[in-house]
Design a protein around this motif. Structure first.
Motif, PDB file in Angstrom:
ATOM      1  N   THR A 193       0.823  -1.207   0.000  1.00 48.96           N
ATOM      2  CA  THR A 193       0.000   0.000   0.000  1.00 48.96           C
ATOM      3  C   THR A 193       0.856   1.256   0.000  1.00 48.96           C
ATOM      4  O   THR A 193       0.596   2.210  -0.741  1.00 48.96           O
ATOM      5  CB  THR A 193      -0.934  -0.004   1.217  1.00 48.96           C
ATOM      6  OG1 THR A 193      -1.787  -1.145   1.162  1.00 48.96           O
ATOM      7  CG2 THR A 193      -1.793   1.253   1.249  1.00 48.96           C
ATOM      8  N   LEU A 194       1.899   1.268   0.819  1.00 47.69           N
ATOM      9  CA  LEU A 194       2.780   2.433   0.869  1.00 47.69           C
ATOM     10  C   LEU A 194       3.460   2.674  -0.474  1.00 47.69           C
ATOM     11  O   LEU A 194       3.555   3.820  -0.949  1.00 47.69           O
ATOM     12  CB  LEU A 194       3.829   2.243   1.969  1.00 47.69           C
ATOM     13  CG  LEU A 194       3.300   2.330   3.407  1.00 47.69           C
ATOM     14  CD1 LEU A 194       4.346   1.840   4.385  1.00 47.69           C
ATOM     15  CD2 LEU A 194       2.893   3.758   3.751  1.00 47.69           C
ATOM     16  N   PHE A 195       3.918   1.614  -1.110  1.00 46.63           N
ATOM     17  CA  PHE A 195       4.610   1.778  -2.384  1.00 46.63           C
ATOM     18  C   PHE A 195       3.639   2.153  -3.502  1.00 46.63           C
ATOM     19  O   PHE A 195       4.032   2.812  -4.464  1.00 46.63           O
ATOM     20  CB  PHE A 195       5.413   0.520  -2.715  1.00 46.63           C
ATOM     21  CG  PHE A 195       6.751   0.490  -2.021  1.00 46.63           C
ATOM     22  CD1 PHE A 195       7.882   1.005  -2.635  1.00 46.63           C
ATOM     23  CD2 PHE A 195       6.870  -0.009  -0.741  1.00 46.63           C
ATOM     24  CE1 PHE A 195       9.102   1.015  -1.993  1.00 46.63           C
ATOM     25  CE2 PHE A 195       8.087  -0.010  -0.081  1.00 46.63           C
ATOM     26  CZ  PHE A 195       9.214   0.505  -0.702  1.00 46.63           C
ATOM     27  N   SER A 196       2.374   1.766  -3.349  1.00 46.13           N
ATOM     28  CA  SER A 196       1.391   2.212  -4.341  1.00 46.13           C
ATOM     29  C   SER A 196       1.203   3.720  -4.248  1.00 46.13           C
ATOM     30  O   SER A 196       1.022   4.407  -5.262  1.00 46.13           O
ATOM     31  CB  SER A 196       0.057   1.492  -4.137  1.00 46.13           C
ATOM     32  OG  SER A 196      -0.632   1.976  -2.984  1.00 46.13           O
ATOM     33  N   GLY A 197       1.254   4.265  -3.033  1.00 45.94           N
ATOM     34  CA  GLY A 197       1.159   5.699  -2.869  1.00 45.94           C
ATOM     35  C   GLY A 197       2.366   6.431  -3.403  1.00 45.94           C
ATOM     36  O   GLY A 197       2.237   7.496  -4.028  1.00 45.94           O
ATOM     37  N   LEU A 198       3.538   5.881  -3.186  1.00 44.36           N
ATOM     38  CA  LEU A 198       4.752   6.485  -3.757  1.00 44.36           C
ATOM     39  C   LEU A 198       4.692   6.463  -5.291  1.00 44.36           C
ATOM     40  O   LEU A 198       5.086   7.432  -5.942  1.00 44.36           O
ATOM     41  CB  LEU A 198       5.978   5.732  -3.241  1.00 44.36           C
ATOM     42  CG  LEU A 198       6.361   6.026  -1.788  1.00 44.36           C
ATOM     43  CD1 LEU A 198       7.270   4.931  -1.232  1.00 44.36           C
ATOM     44  CD2 LEU A 198       7.016   7.387  -1.653  1.00 44.36           C
ATOM     45  N   ALA A 199       4.181   5.382  -5.825  1.00 46.52           N
ATOM     46  CA  ALA A 199       4.086   5.278  -7.289  1.00 46.52           C
ATOM     47  C   ALA A 199       3.159   6.355  -7.853  1.00 46.52           C
ATOM     48  O   ALA A 199       3.392   6.882  -8.950  1.00 46.52           O
ATOM     49  CB  ALA A 199       3.605   3.891  -7.705  1.00 46.52           C
ATOM     50  N   LYS A 200       2.093   6.685  -7.110  1.00 46.51           N
ATOM     51  CA  LYS A 200       1.181   7.733  -7.565  1.00 46.51           C
ATOM     52  C   LYS A 200       1.880   9.088  -7.650  1.00 46.51           C
ATOM     53  O   LYS A 200       1.437  10.004  -8.357  1.00 46.51           O
ATOM     54  CB  LYS A 200      -0.037   7.821  -6.657  1.00 46.51           C
ATOM     55  CG  LYS A 200      -0.993   6.645  -6.773  1.00 46.51           C
ATOM     56  CD  LYS A 200      -2.188   6.792  -5.846  1.00 46.51           C
ATOM     57  CE  LYS A 200      -3.121   5.592  -5.923  1.00 46.51           C
ATOM     58  NZ  LYS A 200      -3.773   5.493  -7.260  1.00 46.51           N
ATOM     59  N   CYS A 201       2.986   9.226  -6.931  1.00 47.07           N
ATOM     60  CA  CYS A 201       3.781  10.464  -6.971  1.00 47.07           C
ATOM     61  C   CYS A 201       4.947  10.341  -7.944  1.00 47.07           C
ATOM     62  O   CYS A 201       5.807  11.242  -8.001  1.00 47.07           O
ATOM     63  CB  CYS A 201       4.337  10.765  -5.569  1.00 47.07           C
ATOM     64  SG  CYS A 201       3.101  11.018  -4.305  1.00 47.07           S
ATOM     65  N   GLY A 202       5.024   9.240  -8.679  1.00 51.73           N
ATOM     66  CA  GLY A 202       6.111   9.044  -9.629  1.00 51.73           C
ATOM     67  C   GLY A 202       7.395   8.575  -9.006  1.00 51.73           C
ATOM     68  O   GLY A 202       8.472   8.708  -9.601  1.00 51.73           O
ATOM     69  N   VAL A 203       7.317   7.979  -7.805  1.00 49.31           N
ATOM     70  CA  VAL A 203       8.500   7.465  -7.106  1.00 49.31           C
ATOM     71  C   VAL A 203       8.459   5.941  -7.140  1.00 49.31           C
ATOM     72  O   VAL A 203       7.511   5.330  -6.638  1.00 49.31           O
ATOM     73  CB  VAL A 203       8.558   7.960  -5.645  1.00 49.31           C
ATOM     74  CG1 VAL A 203       9.814   7.443  -4.966  1.00 49.31           C
ATOM     75  CG2 VAL A 203       8.519   9.484  -5.624  1.00 49.31           C
ATOM     76  N   TYR A 204       9.488   5.336  -7.714  1.00 49.89           N
ATOM     77  CA  TYR A 204       9.520   3.883  -7.880  1.00 49.89           C
ATOM     78  C   TYR A 204      10.855   3.348  -7.362  1.00 49.89           C
ATOM     79  O   TYR A 204      11.866   4.070  -7.352  1.00 49.89           O
ATOM     80  CB  TYR A 204       9.385   3.507  -9.362  1.00 49.89           C
ATOM     81  CG  TYR A 204       8.093   3.961  -9.984  1.00 49.89           C
ATOM     82  CD1 TYR A 204       6.943   3.190  -9.908  1.00 49.89           C
ATOM     83  CD2 TYR A 204       8.025   5.181 -10.657  1.00 49.89           C
ATOM     84  CE1 TYR A 204       5.761   3.608 -10.476  1.00 49.89           C
ATOM     85  CE2 TYR A 204       6.848   5.623 -11.229  1.00 49.89           C
ATOM     86  CZ  TYR A 204       5.719   4.831 -11.144  1.00 49.89           C
ATOM     87  OH  TYR A 204       4.544   5.254 -11.702  1.00 49.89           O
ATOM     88  N   PRO A 205      10.880   2.078  -6.919  1.00 47.85           N
ATOM     89  CA  PRO A 205      12.143   1.476  -6.491  1.00 47.85           C
ATOM     90  C   PRO A 205      13.161   1.457  -7.621  1.00 47.85           C
ATOM     91  O   PRO A 205      12.776   1.318  -8.793  1.00 47.85           O
ATOM     92  CB  PRO A 205      11.732   0.046  -6.088  1.00 47.85           C
ATOM     93  CG  PRO A 205      10.278   0.125  -5.797  1.00 47.85           C
ATOM     94  CD  PRO A 205       9.737   1.173  -6.721  1.00 47.85           C
TER      95      PRO A 205
END
Length: 358
Positions: free
Chosen positions: A346-358
């Protein structure tokens, strides 16, 4: 992925245990579980519990110094986003929005409370800071559906709201306990809502048969004498265990028959998750926040008071098979929704919505 993390109410390395500290630690663990490198950006505690204008002024000055330091640190470490846990009018994030803006990175909040009625009065300055931080967030994660109501009402621009169910700092559950020991209550012994829950417990125990049950209480605090007085009529049937560390508390869960905690004004209650992860059924009232962490089941309405809780306790105490079924269902519920893997995703899905990916 490199992230800056901040908890203005209580840092994850604060010496005093609390649910807030535990959740801050769990959030860092969930981010690291997904592969992120997390820097604890600051340990500045911005809390003003009394509406003290001098304290607020001093904290704002300390925050400005931290902003200067952290802009340099963030550039040096290459932070890709800033994440703040728990922003509200008594402990606003005075740092994150400015650092994120200076670095040109997304700003995310986890558990933000809107309290516009506090924009006048002794906390006005801090309430405005909390509102400013909430407005600045690209994403706000909320733990309970009750929290989502005001966040939705006051949503800023294209801000994303994402439900992050409360979770434990582990990626699996152990083998289910055999719920056949004494009942268990877990809660700090302090005035206010905790004491109100203990009052309900005492009122409920008074309606149980005089024999055939026992209750252990795990927790300590400044209202211990008051709680002991509430439980005095039940004599040795109620045992006080004091404050327990995580290992000892795990052992207590595994040797209990059920968790009994009414949940007066609980934000959600980590003890509910811990007990269910151990395979215990829970007796609680159907309250906002509490219902967000409990497995589906029959939880009495608070308006029905102690008689409804007593009836539920008697039903479970007299039916070991029902306790086992409820405990197994509770453990499966936690495993599916309230552990590190689900929280990390869930946290990484939120980061992805901001254009932040691993």
């Amino acid at each position: 992925m490199h992230l800056g993390f901040y908890a203005p109410l209580k840092a994850p390395d604060h010496p005093n245990p609390s649910g807030d500290r535990a959740m801050a630690r769990a959030l860092i663990a969930a981010l690291e579980y997904g592969g992120a490198t997390v820097t604890l950006a600051s340990t500045l505690r911005s809390r003003d519990g009394t509406g003290d204008a001098t304290l607020q002024r001093d904290l704002l000055a300390q925050a400005q110094a931290e902003i200067t330091r952290l802009c340099g640190l963030g550039r040096a470490e290459g932070w890709q986003a800033w994440i703040t846990y728990h922003n509200y009018y008594k402990a606003p994030d005075l740092i994150g929005p400015s650092v994120a803006r200076a670095l040109g990175i997304p700003y995310l909040l986890i558990e933000a409370s809107r309290a516009r009625k506090r924009l006048t009065g002794p906390w006005a300055r801090f309430a405005q800071a909390a509102e400013t931080a909430s407005d600045a967030a690209d994403v706000i994660f909320y733990f309970t559906h009750r929290d989502a109501e005001t966040l939705e009402r006051d949503r800023a621009g294209t801000q994303q709201l994402i439900h992050l169910p409360p979770f434990l700092m582990r990626d699996s559950v152990d083998a289910a306990a055999t719920p056949d020991g004494p009942m268990l209550a877990v809660g700090m012994l302090r005035a206010g809502d905790k004491l109100a829950s203990y009052q309900i417990i005492a009122d409920t125990l008074a309606q149980l048969p005089d024999t055939g049950w026992s209750l252990r209480i795990a927790g300590d605090g400044t209202a211990r004498a008051k709680v002991e007085a509430l439980m005095a009529p039940f004599g040795p049937a109620v045992q006080f265990l004091g404050q327990l560390d995580a290992t000892a508390l795990t052992d207590v869960y595994r040797t209990s028959s059920l968790l009994f905690w009414p949940g007066v004004n609980e934000a959600f209650g980590l003890a509910y998750l811990e007990a269910q992860a151990a395979g215990l059924p829970v007796v609680a009232q159907d309250r906002p926040g509490v219902r967000d962490v409990l497995a589906p089941g029959d939880y009495p309405d608070p308006d029905k008071g102690a008689p409804a809780l007593a009836a539920r306790l008697q039903q479970l105490l007299s039916d070991p098979a029902l306790r086992h079924r409820m405990g197994s269902a509770a453990q499966a519920h936690v495993a599916a929704h309230h552990l590190l893997p689900a929280a990390s995703a869930t946290l990484f899905s939120g980061l992805a919505k901001c254009g932040v990916y691993p």
